[in-house]
Every structure is written in C-alpha cells, then in structure tokens.
Write an enzyme that holds these catalytic residues in place. Structure first.
Site, PDB file in Angstrom:
ATOM      1  N   ASP A 224       0.987  -1.242  -0.097  1.00 52.14           N
ATOM      2  CA  ASP A 224      -0.085   0.048   0.028  1.00 52.14           C
ATOM      3  C   ASP A 224       0.829   1.208   0.080  1.00 52.14           C
ATOM      4  OD1 ASP A 224      -2.995   0.917   1.651  1.00 52.14           O
ATOM      5  OD2 ASP A 224      -2.002   1.695   0.066  1.00 52.14           O
TER       6      ASP A 224
HETATM    7  C1  GLC Z   1      -4.254   4.211  -0.214  1.00 50.92           C
HETATM    8  C2  GLC Z   1      -5.146   3.234   0.169  1.00 50.92           C
HETATM    9  C3  GLC Z   1      -5.092   2.317  -1.234  1.00 50.92           C
HETATM   10  C4  GLC Z   1      -4.927   2.963  -2.447  1.00 50.92           C
HETATM   11  C5  GLC Z   1      -3.272   3.545  -2.546  1.00 50.92           C
HETATM   12  C6  GLC Z   1      -3.190   4.353  -3.642  1.00 50.92           C
HETATM   13  O1  GLC Z   1      -3.747   4.800   0.941  1.00 50.92           O
HETATM   14  O2  GLC Z   1      -5.041   2.576   1.135  1.00 50.92           O
HETATM   15  O3  GLC Z   1      -6.342   1.526  -1.004  1.00 50.92           O
HETATM   16  O4  GLC Z   1      -5.065   2.033  -3.637  1.00 50.92           O
HETATM   17  O5  GLC Z   1      -3.273   4.301  -1.280  1.00 50.92           O
HETATM   18  O6  GLC Z   1      -4.055   5.438  -3.660  1.00 50.92           O
END
Ligand code: GLC
Length: 724
Positions: A224
């Site tokens: 993430d």
């Molecule tokens: C975020 C989210 C994730 C997302 C990623 C990119 O913090 O937790 O679901 O795909 O960052 O935006």
C-alpha cells in the site's frame, strides 16, 4: 515468458534491480532498458487517474461503491462492473487497477466500509472474484487489497491487528483466498497495519507461506502507498514492489544489504523477476478498445443494489399521478461515493429530483436540513409545509461525503440530529412517508417503525439519482439484499468494546463471531438482518430435492415469480452445525447464493452444491480445514433470518475424532465404544450418573475404580474408540 524475464534480469545491474523494487513515481514503475513501465491507478469504483497522490483525477465513470455492488448479490453484475472499469482503465493507459478491497467489515464504524463488500467472507469472496474476472478480461490487472486485516482506519499505518488463528483463517483471509484461487489477480496489495505484531509489508508468513506456498499465488505483491517499513525485511518476506516511488534511500539500503550479505541476490531476483514479469504481462495486453459510456451500466447496478428494507402497505412503487414531495439536500446532490483514494471524478451526475420529474411532473422539493448538521428551522418548517401538499413524502437522509472516508472511522452510528428530528416530524405529520437512507455503512434509525417504507441506498455512483427514480417509480425493482447486518444500536455490535483498540494494538476479541454470526449467537434482533431485502413482487420456492453423496450435497429447487411484474429473487444457503462441535462455531454460515431474473409467472430452476469445505472449520492444530462428522442443517432462505427450507444431513466429515487418555467419559460414552465402557464401569462399580465422573478423563479411571480398572483397560477403550 520466464525466459524473457530471466534474459531481462540478466541485462540489469544490481543497482538497476534494486531500483526496480520501487516505483518511479506515485503511479508507475521504473522502466530500465527494455523493461516496460507499469501504470497503476485506483480504484474500486472507477478509474481515478491522478497526476500526484490525491490530485483531482481525470473524469471517468463513477460506479456504485463495492458496498452497493455487494448488495446486488449478483456475481454476473460484479463481473460487468469489473469489465466496465477494466475497459475504461485500458482506454486510459492504466495497466493495473488498485482494486477490489475485500477487507471484512468488522465494525460498521469502519471508515472505508463503503469500499468493501461484506461482513461475510463467502459473499465478499464470490463477488470480488467475479469483479477481478471482469477487470482482467480487459487485459488490465487487478490488485486485491488490503492484505490483510485492514478493517479499520484508526492508526491504520501502525496498529497491530491481533487475531486468533481461527478468526484469521475463517473470517479475514477467505475472501482473499477465494479471489486468489478463482480469479488469479495479477497483483495483491499488502496492508498498512501489523498482523499479530508484524507489519504486513514484511510478514513472511502472510506474503509467502500463506499467499504463495499455500494458495499458489504467482503474481506481484505491491505495498500500500507508504506501507513499507523495513525494505530488506520486505524483500525477504516477498514484498516485490514498494509504492510510491522512487524510494531512492531504500534502493541504496537494498544494494548495501546484498553487498554485505544481509540479503541474498536470489531473494532480490525473485522480487525483481516478478516486477519484470508483470511489466511484460501488461505490455502484452491487447490494444485497448475505445471507451464506452458506462453511465447506464452503473445505473442498472445501482438500482439492483438498493435494498427495500420496509414497504408497509405496498406504498412503493409510486404511481406517477401521485403528488410527491422530495425532501433533503441529497435529492439535489446525492452522495455517490466516499472520501479518499476511491474518489472518482464522474463524467456526469444524475440529480434525483430531475430524474424523478422525468416520471412524475408534480414533484415538489424542499431542502429540509443542512448536510453539516447545523439546525435550521426555516428549512425544517419549509419541509413540513411542502410535505403537506403531497400524497407521498420521500425523504433522503444519510451520511455526508465527509462522514465516510479513508483515513478515519466513525465514532458513532447516529445520523445528524437535524435529520432524525425532521424524519420524526414528517412521519408524525404524514401517513405516507418513504425514507431513502443513503449511507456507506449502517446508521441507527431510531424512527424506523414510523415510515411506511425504507429504502437503503449505499453510495451508488454517478447514476444513483436516476436509479433512485427508477426504483421509486417501479421501472427497476430494488433487488438488493443487505451484505451486512444493520444493528439497532452501536452497543449491540460484535466488537463494540474493542474497536478501534488502543494505541498500538486492536484485539479481535470476538473471534469468528463477526456480523450475523454474532447477532445469531447472541440472539440479538438486528434492525435489519444480513441478507434482508424485499421485492415489489412475490416468489414461490417449490420442488426442493436433495441428493447426498458423503460430504457432497446437491439441492435443486424451482423458483416462481408469483407476482405481476419482473423480479429478482436471491436464494441464500446457510449451513448450521447441530449438536456439540470440537470447537465453538457460529450457529450458521452462508455457503451459497444465487440471483435470478424472473418475469411475472416465470419459473426457473436453481441448483446448489455443498462440499466438505462448506461444513468445515479451520483446525489450528492440524493447520487445515476439517469437516467434523455429524449432523448439519442446510437452510435455504431469503435472508439470514427467513428460511423456506430446512433439512438435516449427517455427513461422514473429513476427520475422525481422536480420543486420548485425556478424553472425558462424556466424550466417549456416545461413541461406538460406549456400551463396552458402560459395562466396564459398571463392573468396576463406577457410577457414571455422578456429574464429576462423567467429566473424568479416562486416565483417572484406575484411581476412581480403586484399581478395579487397569491402565490396559483404558488403552483398549481408546483403541476401540479410534478404530471406527
Ligand atoms: C491508499 C489506499 C489504497 C490505495 C493507495 C493508492 O492509501 O490505502 O487503497 O490504492 O493508497 O492510492
């Protein structure tokens, strides 16, 4: 493919390989030499193609939230939506869509619950797998997330989700397992949080032992955004790609770790190889076709995800000649999604009032309340006056966009007081009130017994305004069923006392008793149960036949639409263990579902198949799923609380209970060795009617019988008991 990967890897220096393990920027990977670049974008509700992290995104169809999609209980609809998002992604040069999120809704307070499917892992897994099939059918990768136990937003980047093995295996992992085994997502996104103390981004058991070795995942694991803590530990654990990039410091750390032997080049190559493999896979995808307009695809899904929770006197659907008062600011500005990384810039937004006026000119409107909750008597009084002119009052109540967002959980389930006050007053003043509740997660409805009709509409994308009109006027049936329990009050919820936990950790103390498993076990009456949803028509379920072959059970039935309009029945299958179990188990669990479309008078067949896994729990000692031999009740119903068929089956199971010297007499007496044991106990003068005796372990019988029973007798009992 593997040869090309190895050839390309060989072309890279150590520095280039280490650099490949983090992105080039917020949304793409590095592309050294002949290695193609991978472009990624959120998200589950449509393509959010932004330049930088939280920038406004390019316009794309804003689809119903996954919470709304889940309420359709329609696997083919999930595939349709995935396909539509995949096709738009391909046309926008996006190689991987960062979706779907399949985290389990442990508490209705969860800030991102609008982005997730369900409290039940079977429903979540089935819907998510079809969604991934749809996305990937367009030559675009999916990224099932957030692996694992990202079931709250509070302290999400540091907190440890402390969970017992059965709850992990039976509740929080199965949706991921289903997606991996049935849909083969190109990527998995690891979660921010720790799992039992170890960050998911460096959790070898999670990312390698379970994900790859047990489930056979062969794709790429991406972090993430900002989830990486120790990059070296991450590579060792099987975390292939750190996002966002370029993470130059970590590149240097990796280079040094390989050079000084703290990290093997083999581990490095494994991760780099999977980045290269994905890059080649994306580059090899078919040319994108020109994007289609998916506004109506979204509108159909939105209607089918709406849940008719109450409809006394058949107030709905409305009749066009009726004078209707539409009350509430959401009637002009519907909340089509939630905040954070899933926010899509819609191509257009249907306005409920305008869409209703297409069907019925005399629709009056009053704002009724402020979405920020500030009291406003003028709005209140205007709403009552407007309602007085109408035959039917439709109030749109619910959560504002700000109240449901990534990064923050709610701390209560209440609607703003101004909304409750107005709904109460309108119901007291008018006999025909419909309340449309638009919320990404359950809210308390203290006035639920007052309006004749309640329609639950999760944030359902840019065309939900049109879908609301379609449902109100009966153009479409609200064929949604709840994918999570709506409790009467927050205090009834399973993890109320331990959500969102403390500074460092949150204990999943309710274990496997999440969602309806909790309310069933506690015999708590929810406001609306899991699986609940009414129709505008009626159905009959007949000719129900079952065939059993050991642990495999097949059930056939006919479903007839006995009403006068098209309807979409959802049949749900639950398995309920009967009698004692080796471990505490939920009273029942969802193990099958199907949805049909039936014209008035039409009859169709349905078939459900259950197998050993349908009856199993996870045995933490055997570290595998086991079906205990015994009797189970199979239930077919239209919700988790409403059944039209119940049948008990006795199955052989997949394990035999192993008795030992520690087994109490009460376990042994019901088995095939019971008669012999009773005789031996009688001869030894042991009175088994005494409770303390029944709970005595076999090993204590020589003492209890003053030596008249010998250890050899006990060994013989165990041999016979385990010989069946
Ligand atoms: C975020 C989210 C994730 C997302 C990623 C990119 O913090 O937790 O679901 O795909 O960052 O935006």
């Amino acid at each position: 493919m593997q040869e090309s990967v190895e050839k390309l890897l060989k072309s890279l220096s150590l520095e280039e390989k280490c650099a490949l393990l983090s992105g080039a920027d917020a949304w793409s990977t590095k592309a050294p030499g002949d290695i193609p670049q991978i472009n990624m974008s959120d998200g589950p509700h449509g393509v959010r193609k932004a330049r930088v992290m939280m920038d406004a995104a390019d316009p794309a169809t804003c689809f119903p939230t996954l919470a709304a999609l889940a309420c359709t209980w329609d696997k083919s609809r999930a595939e349709d939506i995935g396909r539509a998002i995949g096709s738009e992604a391909a046309s926008m040069d996006v190689d991987v869509i960062l979706a779907p999120g399949v985290n389990i809704k442990r508490s209705p307070l969860g800030g991102r619950n609008f982005e997730y499917f369900s409290e039940d892992p079977y429903l979540a897994g089935q819907m998510a797998a079809r969604y991934v099939d749809g996305v990937q059918s367009q030559g675009v990768g999916a990224s099932v997330k957030h692996f694992a136990l990202n079931s709250q937003e509070t302290r999400r980047m540091s907190i440890s989700a402390d969970v017992d093995e059965r709850a992990l295996r039976e509740i929080y992992l199965p949706a991921f397992e289903t997606v991996i085994r049935e849909a083969s997502p190109w990527t998995v996104m690891c979660a921010y949080n720790r799992l039992n103390g170890v960050f998911c981004s460096e959790n070898y058991r999670l990312l390698t032992q379970i994900l790859r070795e047990e489930w056979g995942f062969d794709g790429l694991v991406v972090s993430d955004w900002g989830a990486v803590v120790d990059r070296v530990e991450g590579v060792k654990a099987g975390l292939d790609l750190e996002m966002p990039g370029p993470a130059d410091e970590n590149t240097l750390i990796l280079i040094n770790a390989v050079r000084d032997g703290r990290l093997s080049e083999k581990d490095m190559d494994a991760c780099a190889g999977r980045v290269v493999a994905l890059a080649l896979k994306c580059a090899g995808a078919p040319e994108a076709r020109p994007p289609r307009n998916h506004h109506m695809t979204a509108r159909r899904c939105a209607a089918e995800g709406m849940v008719l929770a109450k409809n006394d006197g058949g107030l709905l659907p409305l009749i066009p000649a009726q004078r209707v008062a539409l009350i509430g600011p959401f009637g002009m500005e519907p909340v089509i999604g939630g905040g954070g990384s899933s926010t899509v810039t819609p191509t257009k937004v249907d306005v409920p009032l305008e869409e209703m006026r297409v069907y019925d000119p005399p629709v009056f409107y009053a704002k009724g309340f402020r979405t920020d909750g500030t009291p406003d008597d003028a709005l209140f009084n205007e709403a009552l006056a407007t309602a007085a002119k109408a035959d039917v009052v439709v109030v749109m109540a619910g959560l504002s966009f700000e109240a449901q967002t990534e990064g923050a959980d709610r701390d209560n389930l209440s609607l703003p007081a101004v909304q409750n006050r107005l709904v109460d007053a309108l119901c007291d003043a008018h006999k025909n009130v419909v309340v449309i509740v638009t919320a990404g997660a359950p809210v308390e409805l203290p006035w639920a017994n007052k309006p004749k009709a309640i329609l639950i509409a999760y944030p359902a994308g840019q065309s939900m305004g049109g879908a609301i009109a379609d449902v109100l006027y009966g153009i479409k049936e609200p064929s949604g069923r709840l994918a999570e329990t709506w409790p009467v009050r927050l205090e009834d919820t399973p993890c109320h006392l331990e959500f969102p936990g403390g500074a460092d950790a949150v204990r999943y103390g309710e274990g496997v008793f999440v969602g309806y498993r909790w309310y069933d076990g506690r015999k708590l009456a929810p406001l609306f149960p899991f699986g609940h949803g009414l129709s505008y028509t009626t159905f009959q379920f007949t000719d129900i036949n079952s065939v059993q072959n050991g642990n495999d059970i097949t059930i056939d039935l006919k479903v007839t639409n006995t009403g006068s309009r098209t309807g979409r029945p959802v049949v749900q299958v639950y398995v309920a263990p009967q009698g004692t179990a080796y471990v505490p188990r939920p009273l029942q669990e969802l193990k099958g579902f199907e949805k049909l479309r039936l014209s008035a008078g039409e009859t169709a067949h349905m078939t459900f198949s259950l197998d050993a896994r349908s009856f199993s729990y996870y045995d933490v000692n055997k570290t595998e799923w086991v079906a205990e031999p015994g009797t189970y009740e199979v239930r077919l119903g239209t919700s988790s609380r409403s059944f039209f068929y119940k049948q008990k089956f006795t199955i052989p199971g997949t394990v035999r209970r192993q008795f030992t010297v520690h087994s109490p007499l009460s376990d042994l007496l019901p088995t095939q060795v019971g008669d012999k044991l009773r005789m031996m106990l009688g001869e030894a003068g042991v009175d088994i009617s005494i409770p303390i005796v029944a709970s005595t372990p076999l090993r204590a019988l020589p003492m209890f019988s003053n030596g008249r029973m010998k250890p050899a007798d006990c060994d013989e009992i165990i041999r016979l008991a385990n010989s069946g």
